[in-house]
Write a protein that holds these residues in place. Structure first.
Motif, mmCIF file in Angstrom:
data_model
loop_
_atom_site.group_PDB
_atom_site.id
_atom_site.type_symbol
_atom_site.label_atom_id
_atom_site.label_comp_id
_atom_site.label_asym_id
_atom_site.label_seq_id
_atom_site.Cartn_x
_atom_site.Cartn_y
_atom_site.Cartn_z
ATOM 1 N N ALA A 206 1.406 -1.617 0.114
ATOM 2 C CA ALA A 206 0.116 0.305 0.466
ATOM 3 C C ALA A 206 1.127 1.809 -0.324
ATOM 4 C CB ALA A 206 -0.752 0.242 1.319
ATOM 5 N N ARG A 210 -2.580 5.517 0.575
ATOM 6 C CA ARG A 210 -3.684 4.643 0.628
ATOM 7 C C ARG A 210 -3.576 3.554 1.502
ATOM 8 N NH1 ARG A 210 -3.244 0.501 -4.439
ATOM 9 N NH2 ARG A 210 -5.263 0.459 -4.929
ATOM 10 N N ARG A 214 -7.165 3.595 3.397
ATOM 11 C CA ARG A 214 -7.692 1.818 3.698
ATOM 12 C C ARG A 214 -7.202 1.980 5.294
ATOM 13 N NH1 ARG A 214 -9.419 -1.161 -0.745
ATOM 14 N NH2 ARG A 214 -9.568 -1.980 1.761
ATOM 15 N N VAL A 215 -6.361 2.142 5.203
ATOM 16 C CA VAL A 215 -6.429 1.797 7.620
ATOM 17 C C VAL A 215 -6.345 2.618 8.348
ATOM 18 C CG1 VAL A 215 -4.408 0.961 8.582
ATOM 19 C CG2 VAL A 215 -4.393 -0.164 6.117
ATOM 20 N N PRO A 218 -10.125 4.500 8.432
ATOM 21 C CA PRO A 218 -11.341 3.588 8.597
ATOM 22 C C PRO A 218 -11.500 3.609 9.708
ATOM 23 C CG PRO A 218 -10.412 2.502 6.797
ATOM 24 C CD PRO A 218 -9.395 4.015 7.386
ATOM 25 N N ILE A 219 -10.099 3.532 10.470
ATOM 26 C CA ILE A 219 -10.070 3.011 12.291
ATOM 27 C C ILE A 219 -10.516 4.267 13.080
ATOM 28 C CG2 ILE A 219 -8.317 1.849 14.024
ATOM 29 C CD1 ILE A 219 -7.529 -0.157 11.898
ATOM 30 N N HIS A 299 -17.594 -0.419 2.598
ATOM 31 C CA HIS A 299 -15.872 -0.691 2.667
ATOM 32 C C HIS A 299 -15.146 -2.310 3.133
ATOM 33 C CE1 HIS A 299 -13.350 2.045 -0.139
ATOM 34 N NE2 HIS A 299 -14.380 3.422 0.478
ATOM 35 N N TYR B 75 6.439 -0.531 0.050
ATOM 36 C CA TYR B 75 5.620 -1.474 -0.538
ATOM 37 C C TYR B 75 6.018 -1.456 -2.164
ATOM 38 C CZ TYR B 75 5.108 3.907 -1.538
ATOM 39 O OH TYR B 75 5.774 5.081 -1.535
ATOM 40 N N HIS B 91 -10.496 -3.505 11.156
ATOM 41 C CA HIS B 91 -11.787 -2.904 10.372
ATOM 42 C C HIS B 91 -11.857 -4.413 9.233
ATOM 43 C CE1 HIS B 91 -8.403 -1.190 8.844
ATOM 44 N NE2 HIS B 91 -9.253 -1.141 7.553
ATOM 45 N N PHE B 100 -6.330 -8.228 1.536
ATOM 46 C CA PHE B 100 -5.370 -6.734 0.976
ATOM 47 C C PHE B 100 -3.991 -6.790 0.441
ATOM 48 C CE2 PHE B 100 -2.680 -2.690 2.713
ATOM 49 C CZ PHE B 100 -4.269 -1.791 2.556
ATOM 50 N N MET B 104 -4.112 -4.325 -3.046
ATOM 51 C CA MET B 104 -3.083 -3.392 -3.015
ATOM 52 C C MET B 104 -1.808 -3.041 -4.501
ATOM 53 S SD MET B 104 -3.811 -1.515 -0.388
ATOM 54 C CE MET B 104 -5.489 -1.241 -0.731
#
Lengths: 300, 356
Positions: A206, A210, A214-215, A218-219, A299, B75, B91, B100, B104
């Motif tokens: 990522a 991102r 994405r991490v 949302p948290i 999501h 990454y 989550h 995931f 990505m």
């Protein structure tokens, strides 16, 4: 268990509940009911209300009767104030988020012993009187203020830019005043955030953007939702800031309500507007929380 | 496959500087289960994080399949990590966690679905696919973390003490499971642990680390039977250390004189270059206890029964301690008693001369 002890237990439960119930009754429901009641009465000549049922006040919230020929038309003045209140409050919330989120992130990623100092710096203005803070903003943006003097002194502009008494001034003022309310809940969420998740996401291909989207986001989203509500709700009913920085020309809902209870001597209309404000806040909250929840579903 | 040369890492500056990695040179081969073993603070995790890209080495080079990866962010490296605390995304569901990495990489949806399905089967978590990660047990979280790291088919899988949070029984199961996954996937595993038993049972090769340096690299048997340094001998298994005098070295065979005055053949240090006083390491189970005089003589101080074997604690003439471990056989009354005068012997080539 016998009938008697059952009743006794119930009675004790009510007794324990009573402080909360009293507060709810006298500090929340009671005043609210009085406001609702007033909105259905007739205005008195010198303020106050006359005990005579009328729906005129509710009528006048959105419609106005021409003074001379009694024709009805939409109350442009009221509607534009509603619209401005919602618009400026949304702008304030958005700007507070754009500035508050990176701020909270910055503080949460400092070493543990340094975080409190940064939070203190955020909180200090919050402990200062609201009027003083608002006048401080005024001092910066007025025609002879810090910004204009600087720009003219540097020869960038000849004439001062009119910033005071504009919607920009109100948004800036509210943003400054309510920023801590955005930073605090986001910081609280980020402090609990496990930053090893960021490493895990980086490791799984990522990019930085991102990882954020994405991490991290949302948290910590519950913090963002709480912060947005804490900024949006008082912005919508703000009174001092639009009064001082809007100069009486750029009214917001809070000013309109004050006007009806003061110079306007129309308490029922003021009451009806107050209930309308409450309704707007509730609708906005429901829409917002629903939308936030749905995004989570899609999501995951 | 992974070639590391001259890799160093210093944290902090000036007087506060701390050298976490000190001139690391190692080559990790294709499809190898390679273990970095050492006590906490020895630099093994820093080395692993350097390969993953979370630590920027101060100097040295690191290539994966010939490609210099040091300039690449985490990454962009063809490696995945299983973190010590798993770092599962709270989550997301189990399946979303596993998918995931593929997501990505912008792989097609159908492919992601298929690979996630395969991974769920591989780690036997298919019935749990739609659970949130907080709703599964520690062992299951471990499997999900493994599947998540394996799903993008990395060239190298890095494992940072992944079993340390599990209880004893589960850890044994996962050791076997990890070995199975490594042979089934053919991926190179780099495994970090401080548990010497874990390292011995699972690894193809082990690098023993201390104070930021690699002390010895070799297969489990090689490391155990022929530790090169006192630290390695001490850290892995139990060892007796004997002060001896080196008489001569011929290739791998060193002739040493023991404190008792007797002479025995032992394994020489690679590279040699030693003379005079040396330390000899002898594993307790490689020595035998006799009633007659042996290579060394002493008095039996204590007998400790362990079920599978018995430990005999001896004080040698001269005062130093020595332990002999003997596997228990049915119906064998050896007749040793505390206080007996005993002899200790070991075969030629069993002792290992240690590097200074």
């Amino acid at each position: 268990m016998t009938q008697a002890s059952d009743t006794q237990a119930t009675r004790r439960r009510w007794l324990l509940l009573s402080p909360a119930l009293l507060i709810l009754l006298f500090a929340a429901s009671g005043p609210l009911l009085i406001v609702v009641l007033y909105s259905f009465l007739t205005p008195g000549d010198y303020g106050g209300v006359v005990w005579k049922f009328s729906t005129d006040a509710w009528f006048n919230v959105v419609v106005e009767r021409d003074f001379f020929d009694d024709t009805l038309s939409f109350s442009d003045a009221h509607l534009s104030i509603f619209w401005r209140s919602v618009k400026l409050s949304l702008m304030t919330t958005l700007v507070a988020f754009i500035v508050g989120f990176p701020t909270a992130y910055f503080i949460a990623t400092r070493p543990k012993d340094k975080r409190d100092i940064w939070m203190l710096l955020i909180m200090i203005p919050f402990w200062t009187n609201l009027l003083i803070r608002t006048f401080a903003v005024m001092e910066i943006i007025r025609n002879e203020g810090v910004v204009n003097s600087l720009l003219i002194g540097l020869g960038i502009i000849d004439q001062p830019i009119q910033m005071l008494f504009t919607e920009f001034a109100i948004t800036l003022g509210m943003f400054y005043v309510y920023l801590p309310l955005m930073v605090l809940p986001i910081y609280a969420a980020m402090e609990r955030f496990d930053f090893s998740l960021v490493e895990a996401a980086y490791d799984l291909y990522a990019s930085r953007w991102r990882v954020l989207r994405r991490v991290i986001f949302p948290i910590v989203k519950p913090g963002v939702i709480a912060g947005s509500i804490l900024v949006f709700v008082p912005s919508l009913g703000a009174y001092v800031t639009p009064r001082v920085l809007g100069g009486g020309k750029q009214l917001m809902l809070g000013n309109l309500i004050e006007l009806q209870f003061g110079q306007g001597r129309n308490w029922p209309l003021g009451a009806a507007l107050s209930i309308t404000l409450l309704a707007i806040v509730m609708v906005a909250l429901i829409v917002y929380v629903r939308a936030a929840g749905r995004e989570e579903m899609s999501h995951g | 496959m992974i070639e590391i040369s001259g890799l160093s890492k210093t944290f902090g500056l000036g007087a506060n500087a701390f050298t976490a990695l000190d001139d690391i040179n190692v080559e990790i081969r294709q499809n190898e289960f390679f273990t970095l073993l050492g006590p906490s603070g020895c630099g093994k995790t820093t080395l692993l994080r350097s390969i993953a890209g979370f630590v920027d080495p101060t100097s040295g080079s690191l290539t994966i399949e010939g490609q210099d990866v040091l300039p690449l962010p985490p990454y962009a490296r063809p490696v995945n990590t299983v973190f010590q605390n798993y770092a599962l995304f709270p989550h997301m569901t189990v399946a979303q966690n596993i998918g995931f990495g593929l997501e990505m990489q912008d792989r097609p949806k159908a492919e992601i679905k298929q690979v996630v399905g395969e991974m769920l089967e591989l780690v036997q978590m298919a019935p749990m696919a739609d659970r949130m990660t907080s709703q599964i047990s520690g062992g299951q979280q471990q499997r999900v973390a493994l599947a998540r790291a394996l799903a993008p088919r990395p060239k190298v899988l890095l494992l940072d003490e992944p079993l340390s949070a599990l209880d004893f029984k589960l850890r044994k199961e996962m050791q076997i499971e990890l070995k199975r996954l490594q042979s089934e996937t053919g991926i190179t595993f780099v495994f970090v642990t401080h548990d010497q038993e874990e390292a011995l049972t699972m690894s193809d090769r082990i690098a023993v680390m201390s104070s930021g340096r690699i002390l010895q690299i070799g297969g489990p048997k090689d490391i155990y039977d022929h530790p090169a340094e006192r630290f390695v001998a001490d850290f892995i298994g139990d060892t007796n250390f004997l002060e001896a005098t080196l008489q001569s070295v011929a290739g791998e065979v060193a002739t040493v004189t023991l404190p008792s005055g007797k002479t025995v053949a032992a394994r020489a240090v690679q590279g040699g270059g030693q003379s005079g006083a040396v330390t000899l390491a002898v594993r307790p189970e490689h020595a035998v206890l006799t009633k007659e005089s042996g290579l060394l003589d002493g008095v039996l101080e204590n007998i400790v029964y362990f079920g599978t074997d018995t430990h005999y604690h001896i004080t040698l003439d001269g005062g130093s301690a020595f332990v002999v471990r003997k596997q228990n056989q049915p119906n064998t009354g050896e007749g040793f008693e505390v206080g007996d005068k005993v002899g200790v012997s070991f075969e030629a080539g069993v002792g290992q001369v240690l590097r200074d």
